[in-house]
Design a protein around this motif. Structure first.
Motif, PDB file in Angstrom:
ATOM      1  N   ARG A   1       0.856  -1.183   0.000  1.00 26.61           N
ATOM      2  CA  ARG A   1       0.000   0.000   0.000  1.00 26.61           C
ATOM      3  C   ARG A   1       0.894   1.235   0.000  1.00 26.61           C
ATOM      4  NH1 ARG A   1      -2.612  -4.149   2.456  1.00 26.61           N
ATOM      5  NH2 ARG A   1      -4.887  -4.300   2.176  1.00 26.61           N
ATOM      6  N   ILE A   2       0.594   2.221  -0.866  1.00 23.26           N
ATOM      7  CA  ILE A   2       1.443   3.392  -1.096  1.00 23.26           C
ATOM      8  C   ILE A   2       0.767   4.643  -0.546  1.00 23.26           C
ATOM      9  CG2 ILE A   2       2.703   4.739  -2.826  1.00 23.26           C
ATOM     10  CD1 ILE A   2       3.511   1.847  -2.985  1.00 23.26           C
ATOM     11  N   ILE A   3       1.514   5.429   0.239  1.00 25.40           N
ATOM     12  CA  ILE A   3       0.988   6.683   0.800  1.00 25.40           C
ATOM     13  C   ILE A   3       1.885   7.829   0.346  1.00 25.40           C
ATOM     14  CG2 ILE A   3       0.529   7.996   2.910  1.00 25.40           C
ATOM     15  CD1 ILE A   3       0.671   4.266   3.177  1.00 25.40           C
ATOM     16  N   ASN A   4       1.283   8.874  -0.216  1.00 24.61           N
ATOM     17  CA  ASN A   4       2.047  10.062  -0.607  1.00 24.61           C
ATOM     18  C   ASN A   4       1.368  11.317  -0.087  1.00 24.61           C
ATOM     19  OD1 ASN A   4       3.781  11.903  -1.727  1.00 24.61           O
ATOM     20  ND2 ASN A   4       3.099  11.628  -3.837  1.00 24.61           N
ATOM     21  N   CYS A   5       1.970  11.878   0.948  1.00 22.91           N
ATOM     22  CA  CYS A   5       1.513  13.167   1.491  1.00 22.91           C
ATOM     23  C   CYS A   5       2.627  14.204   1.375  1.00 22.91           C
ATOM     24  CB  CYS A   5       1.100  13.022   2.958  1.00 22.91           C
ATOM     25  SG  CYS A   5      -0.347  11.986   3.213  1.00 22.91           S
ATOM     26  N   ALA A   6       3.564  13.970   0.454  1.00 17.64           N
ATOM     27  CA  ALA A   6       4.729  14.854   0.331  1.00 17.64           C
ATOM     28  C   ALA A   6       4.556  15.837  -0.819  1.00 17.64           C
ATOM     29  CB  ALA A   6       6.003  14.028   0.159  1.00 17.64           C
ATOM     30  N   ARG A   7       4.840  15.386  -2.045  1.00 17.06           N
ATOM     31  CA  ARG A   7       4.726  16.246  -3.213  1.00 17.06           C
ATOM     32  C   ARG A   7       4.200  15.439  -4.395  1.00 17.06           C
ATOM     33  NH1 ARG A   7       4.520  21.074  -1.688  1.00 17.06           N
ATOM     34  NH2 ARG A   7       5.255  21.940  -3.663  1.00 17.06           N
ATOM     35  N   GLY A   8       3.384  16.065  -5.220  1.00 15.14           N
ATOM     36  CA  GLY A   8       2.985  15.434  -6.457  1.00 15.14           C
ATOM     37  C   GLY A   8       4.184  15.276  -7.375  1.00 15.14           C
ATOM     38  N   GLY A   9       4.171  14.229  -8.195  1.00 14.97           N
ATOM     39  CA  GLY A   9       5.281  14.010  -9.113  1.00 14.97           C
ATOM     40  C   GLY A   9       6.307  13.019  -8.616  1.00 14.97           C
TER      41      GLY A   9
ATOM     42  N   LEU B   1      -2.721  -1.048  -9.374  1.00 12.46           N
ATOM     43  CA  LEU B   1      -3.886  -1.193  -8.490  1.00 12.46           C
ATOM     44  C   LEU B   1      -4.952  -2.057  -9.175  1.00 12.46           C
ATOM     45  CD1 LEU B   1      -4.018   2.465  -7.172  1.00 12.46           C
ATOM     46  CD2 LEU B   1      -4.090   0.462  -5.671  1.00 12.46           C
ATOM     47  N   LYS B   2      -5.157  -1.818 -10.467  1.00 16.30           N
ATOM     48  CA  LYS B   2      -6.153  -2.597 -11.219  1.00 16.30           C
ATOM     49  C   LYS B   2      -5.753  -4.067 -11.336  1.00 16.30           C
ATOM     50  CE  LYS B   2      -7.531   1.408 -13.999  1.00 16.30           C
ATOM     51  NZ  LYS B   2      -7.418   2.050 -15.337  1.00 16.30           N
ATOM     52  N   SER B   3      -4.430  -4.286 -11.455  1.00 13.67           N
ATOM     53  CA  SER B   3      -3.969  -5.679 -11.594  1.00 13.67           C
ATOM     54  C   SER B   3      -3.978  -6.416 -10.262  1.00 13.67           C
ATOM     55  CB  SER B   3      -2.548  -5.693 -12.174  1.00 13.67           C
ATOM     56  OG  SER B   3      -1.594  -5.275 -11.202  1.00 13.67           O
ATOM     57  N   GLY B   4      -4.055  -5.660  -9.149  1.00  4.39           N
ATOM     58  CA  GLY B   4      -4.045  -6.266  -7.824  1.00  4.39           C
ATOM     59  C   GLY B   4      -2.670  -6.351  -7.199  1.00  4.39           C
ATOM     60  N   HIS B   5      -1.612  -5.988  -7.939  1.00  8.80           N
ATOM     61  CA  HIS B   5      -0.261  -6.034  -7.363  1.00  8.80           C
ATOM     62  C   HIS B   5      -0.151  -5.064  -6.181  1.00  8.80           C
ATOM     63  CE1 HIS B   5       4.118  -6.546  -7.270  1.00  8.80           C
ATOM     64  NE2 HIS B   5       4.156  -5.242  -7.031  1.00  8.80           N
ATOM     65  N   VAL B   6      -0.722  -3.875  -6.345  1.00 15.20           N
ATOM     66  CA  VAL B   6      -0.787  -2.908  -5.253  1.00 15.20           C
ATOM     67  C   VAL B   6      -2.189  -2.994  -4.646  1.00 15.20           C
ATOM     68  CG1 VAL B   6      -0.680  -0.460  -4.621  1.00 15.20           C
ATOM     69  CG2 VAL B   6       0.916  -1.383  -6.325  1.00 15.20           C
ATOM     70  N   ALA B   7      -2.229  -3.161  -3.308  1.00 19.90           N
ATOM     71  CA  ALA B   7      -3.516  -3.394  -2.644  1.00 19.90           C
ATOM     72  C   ALA B   7      -4.277  -2.107  -2.354  1.00 19.90           C
ATOM     73  CB  ALA B   7      -3.292  -4.162  -1.341  1.00 19.90           C
ATOM     74  N   GLY B   8      -3.577  -0.985  -2.287  1.00 13.71           N
ATOM     75  CA  GLY B   8      -4.254   0.264  -1.964  1.00 13.71           C
ATOM     76  C   GLY B   8      -3.298   1.430  -2.037  1.00 13.71           C
ATOM     77  N   ALA B   9      -3.859   2.629  -2.096  1.00 13.78           N
ATOM     78  CA  ALA B   9      -3.038   3.836  -2.134  1.00 13.78           C
ATOM     79  C   ALA B   9      -3.785   4.964  -1.442  1.00 13.78           C
ATOM     80  CB  ALA B   9      -2.701   4.219  -3.578  1.00 13.78           C
ATOM     81  N   ALA B  10      -3.032   5.872  -0.849  1.00 14.37           N
ATOM     82  CA  ALA B  10      -3.607   7.045  -0.194  1.00 14.37           C
ATOM     83  C   ALA B  10      -2.781   8.259  -0.604  1.00 14.37           C
ATOM     84  CB  ALA B  10      -3.607   6.863   1.321  1.00 14.37           C
ATOM     85  N   PHE B  11      -3.401   9.181  -1.319  1.00 16.79           N
ATOM     86  CA  PHE B  11      -2.692  10.335  -1.874  1.00 16.79           C
ATOM     87  C   PHE B  11      -3.331  11.644  -1.421  1.00 16.79           C
ATOM     88  CE2 PHE B  11      -0.266   7.461  -4.123  1.00 16.79           C
ATOM     89  CZ  PHE B  11       0.560   8.029  -5.098  1.00 16.79           C
ATOM     90  N   ASP B  12      -2.475  12.534  -0.935  1.00 13.78           N
ATOM     91  CA  ASP B  12      -2.911  13.890  -0.579  1.00 13.78           C
ATOM     92  C   ASP B  12      -2.401  14.917  -1.591  1.00 13.78           C
ATOM     93  OD1 ASP B  12      -4.097  15.834   1.215  1.00 13.78           O
ATOM     94  OD2 ASP B  12      -2.054  16.394   1.786  1.00 13.78           O
ATOM     95  N   VAL B  13      -1.458  14.486  -2.437  1.00 18.66           N
ATOM     96  CA  VAL B  13      -0.815  15.396  -3.393  1.00 18.66           C
ATOM     97  C   VAL B  13      -0.784  14.722  -4.762  1.00 18.66           C
ATOM     98  CG1 VAL B  13       0.595  16.646  -1.707  1.00 18.66           C
ATOM     99  CG2 VAL B  13       1.439  14.500  -2.646  1.00 18.66           C
ATOM    100  N   PHE B  14      -0.801  15.550  -5.806  1.00 19.80           N
ATOM    101  CA  PHE B  14      -0.908  15.010  -7.155  1.00 19.80           C
ATOM    102  C   PHE B  14       0.010  15.772  -8.099  1.00 19.80           C
ATOM    103  CE2 PHE B  14      -4.737  14.359  -4.756  1.00 19.80           C
ATOM    104  CZ  PHE B  14      -4.993  13.003  -4.943  1.00 19.80           C
ATOM    105  N   ALA B  15       0.357  15.126  -9.203  1.00 21.04           N
ATOM    106  CA  ALA B  15       1.288  15.732 -10.157  1.00 21.04           C
ATOM    107  C   ALA B  15       0.766  17.056 -10.678  1.00 21.04           C
ATOM    108  CB  ALA B  15       1.559  14.770 -11.317  1.00 21.04           C
ATOM    109  N   GLU B  16      -0.557  17.151 -10.864  1.00 27.07           N
ATOM    110  CA  GLU B  16      -1.168  18.396 -11.301  1.00 27.07           C
ATOM    111  C   GLU B  16      -2.263  18.770 -10.312  1.00 27.07           C
ATOM    112  OE1 GLU B  16      -2.246  18.989 -15.305  1.00 27.07           O
ATOM    113  OE2 GLU B  16      -0.436  18.052 -16.116  1.00 27.07           O
ATOM    114  N   GLU B  17      -2.152  19.970  -9.765  1.00 22.10           N
ATOM    115  CA  GLU B  17      -3.146  20.462  -8.803  1.00 22.10           C
ATOM    116  C   GLU B  17      -3.621  21.843  -9.227  1.00 22.10           C
ATOM    117  OE1 GLU B  17      -1.572  20.331  -4.837  1.00 22.10           O
ATOM    118  OE2 GLU B  17      -1.196  18.168  -4.916  1.00 22.10           O
ATOM    119  N   PRO B  18      -4.881  22.193  -8.967  1.00 22.46           N
ATOM    120  CA  PRO B  18      -5.922  21.335  -8.386  1.00 22.46           C
ATOM    121  C   PRO B  18      -6.202  20.118  -9.272  1.00 22.46           C
ATOM    122  CG  PRO B  18      -6.615  23.646  -8.468  1.00 22.46           C
ATOM    123  CD  PRO B  18      -5.382  23.532  -9.286  1.00 22.46           C
TER     124      PRO B  18
END
Length: 531
Positions: A228-236, A247-264
């Motif tokens: 499971r991947i968590i990114n609360c640092a910086r997008g990109g 995530l779709k393939s099931g290799h990654v079970a979950g993710a939690a993101f507060d930041v994105f490559a393009e914001e808003p």
């Protein structure tokens, strides 16, 4: 006159009051940052600009900001400030990286819990009147391995909190020493090992060329199945499309993101996927953090404008208020040494070598380096300062090196600056006496003791009789009063120098009269900013 600061974004009343209590003339216009034309119209009136994220400090704004000395960002991210343009203009850019550390670290931990137990989806399902208890099977954090990419200030807090949750913590950070890792009770590993072992991965690094896409498709494919991947640092930092595919393939079970490559972020490959928790850049969004960063930026900007102390600057070495008091005379000396060489050097400079001896070797050398380089550059660009000088030097390909050593002579400390050009090397050394006044103590390897004045004259000659008389007679005839007169020579009958501190600028006619005597190889008037 009191320094003037414009606050163009929302800041707390307590922060505004800090400026006022410190004697700063503050103009609080919290909606102005969104009015680009109005900002351009008035920014030239201010010494400081305090912002959050709404105000965009562009190159155009900086060009209009003719008096601006410092931009203070209440928060850590300065994507809305053109740092390169600010540096070239000599404007310090400050942020407040420590005011929201706890808040951001707590958000990362909260996101980790949320994705481990699928809390947002379970909440939405329950609100919808469903009771899908079997659908939301989660995992415990206890006993799991947390891989922390970036174990600095925020990452360090996350490590500490995770250990409190009885997680096994491993960290990848090229700047993390073995000793520090041991004190933090974390295992230091290489990135590939972290990817292979971690059940959860959380990122806490800035976005740089080295960290951009640090979790690329290739690296994501190296992760442990079910990670499971968590990114609360910086997008990109993460290849979002690759993560969505895994995530779709099931290799990654979950993710939690507060930041994105393009914001808003109004659309993103991660949106709509099951067990992906997304928040709109809330890492620093707590009442406590917003108040803390506002108060910090007010204190930092006030300190700089009133005392010269530099804290949390992104384009200038930090100098504490205490350092500023002790270093003040040495910073002046460093500038004078650089100015002397800058005024004496006509050909392109290849390298600047700076030697620090004795007590000065224990000071903030980065700030002193900046003062030396600024002094050298001022002849070519009078507007240069300690912020812009290193940028200009780098652009010109000038190599800057420093050496520091223990006390080695008669002085408690001294600075020696050597400039290398295609044709020659030129050096000068100076010290600060107990009266706090800078002195030149050596030029071209010849020992002297010369007080620094606003107007000076430097000459070179062979060591023969008549030099003092020629200088005195010529100055007297021109009505130029000599305040201080210093002579030095390499050896009897060899190369000699004279440096005069005079009450007014030496004009070209006086220089010509000295040259016409046939006694001097070089006659050079010099000007120094002694204020």
């Amino acid at each position: 006159m009191a320094p003037k600061v414009l606050i163009s974004d929302e800041l707390s009343d307590a922060a505004v009051q800090i400026f006022r209590d410190r004697g700063i003339d503050v103009d609080f216009q919290p909606k102005l940052g969104k009015d680009k034309e109005k900002l351009l119209e008035i920014i030239g009136n201010y010494d400081g600009l305090a912002i959050r994220s709404a105000t965009k400090v562009t190159e155009k704004v900086l060009e209009a900001a003719t008096n601006l000395k410092v931009v203070g960002r209440a928060g850590i991210g300065v994507d809305n400030v053109d740092k390169e343009a600010a540096s070239k203009k000599g404007v310090i850019v400050m942020n407040t990286p420590f005011g929201n550390m706890i808040t951001t670290a707590e958000h990362a931990i909260a996101m980790m819990f949320a994705v481990a137990r699928q809390i947002p989806e379970a909440s939405a399902s329950t609100h919808a009147g469903k009771w899908e208890k079997s659908k939301f099977m989660g995992v415990e954090l206890t006993g799991k391995t947390l891989g922390v990419i970036g174990a600095g200030n925020i990452g360090g807090i996350v490590c500490d909190r995770a250990r409190g949750l009885h997680m096994k913590v491993i960290a990848y950070d090229p700047y993390l020493s073995d000793e520090k890792a041991s004190k933090m009770h974390v295992e230091k590993v290489e990135l590939d090992e972290l990817l292979r072992r971690a059940d959860f991965i959380t990122l806490h690094v800035p976005l740089t060329d080295a960290t951009r896409n640090i979790l690329s498709r290739e690296n994501l494919e190296k992760t442990k199945p079910g990670v499971r991947i968590i990114n609360c640092a910086r997008g990109g930092l993460v290849d979002e499309q690759a993560l969505a595919d895994l995530l779709k393939s099931g290799h990654v079970a979950g993710a939690a993101f507060d930041v994105f490559a393009e914001e808003p972020a109004t659309e993103n490959p991660l949106f709509g996927l099951p067990n992906v928790v997304c928040t709109p850049h809330l890492g620093a969004s707590t009442t406590e953090a917003q108040e803390n960063v506002a108060l910090q930026v007010a204190e930092q900007m006030s300190d700089y404008l009133l005392t010269g102390a530099v804290t949390n600057a992104l384009n200038m070495p930090s100098v504490t208020a205490e350092e500023a008091k002790v270093m003040g005379p040495w910073v002046k000396l460093a500038g004078h040494l650089g100015s002397f060489i800058g005024q004496m050097t006509d050909e392109p400079i290849k390298a600047i070598n700076i030697l620090y001896d004795g007590v000065v070797a224990e000071m903030n050398l980065a700030a002193l380096n900046s003062a030396v380089v600024a002094g050298i550059m001022k002849r070519a660009n009078p507007d240069v300062n300690m912020v812009s000088a290193p940028v200009i030097a780098k652009e010109r390909g000038i190599k800057i090196s420093t050496t520091n050593q223990d006390k080695s002579g008669a002085f408690d400390g001294y600075i020696k600056v050597t400039v290398v050009t295609e044709k020659r090397e030129r050096s000068i050394a100076g010290t600060v006496f107990s009266d706090g006044k800078p002195r030149f103590i050596q030029i071209k390897g010849i020992n002297i003791d010369a007080e620094v004045g606003a107007h000076m004259l430097y000459t070179t000659n062979e060591d023969v009789p008549g030099i003092i008389g020629a200088l005195g007679m010529t100055m007297g005839k021109a009505g130029v009063n000599i305040a201080n007169f210093t002579l030095g020579r390499a050896a009897a009958g060899g190369e000699a120098i004279a440096i005069l501190y005079v009450d007014e600028a030496v004009n070209e006619a006086v220089c010509k009269a000295l040259k016409d005597t046939g006694l001097f190889q070089q006659v050079k008037p010099l000007e120094f900013d002694v204020n």
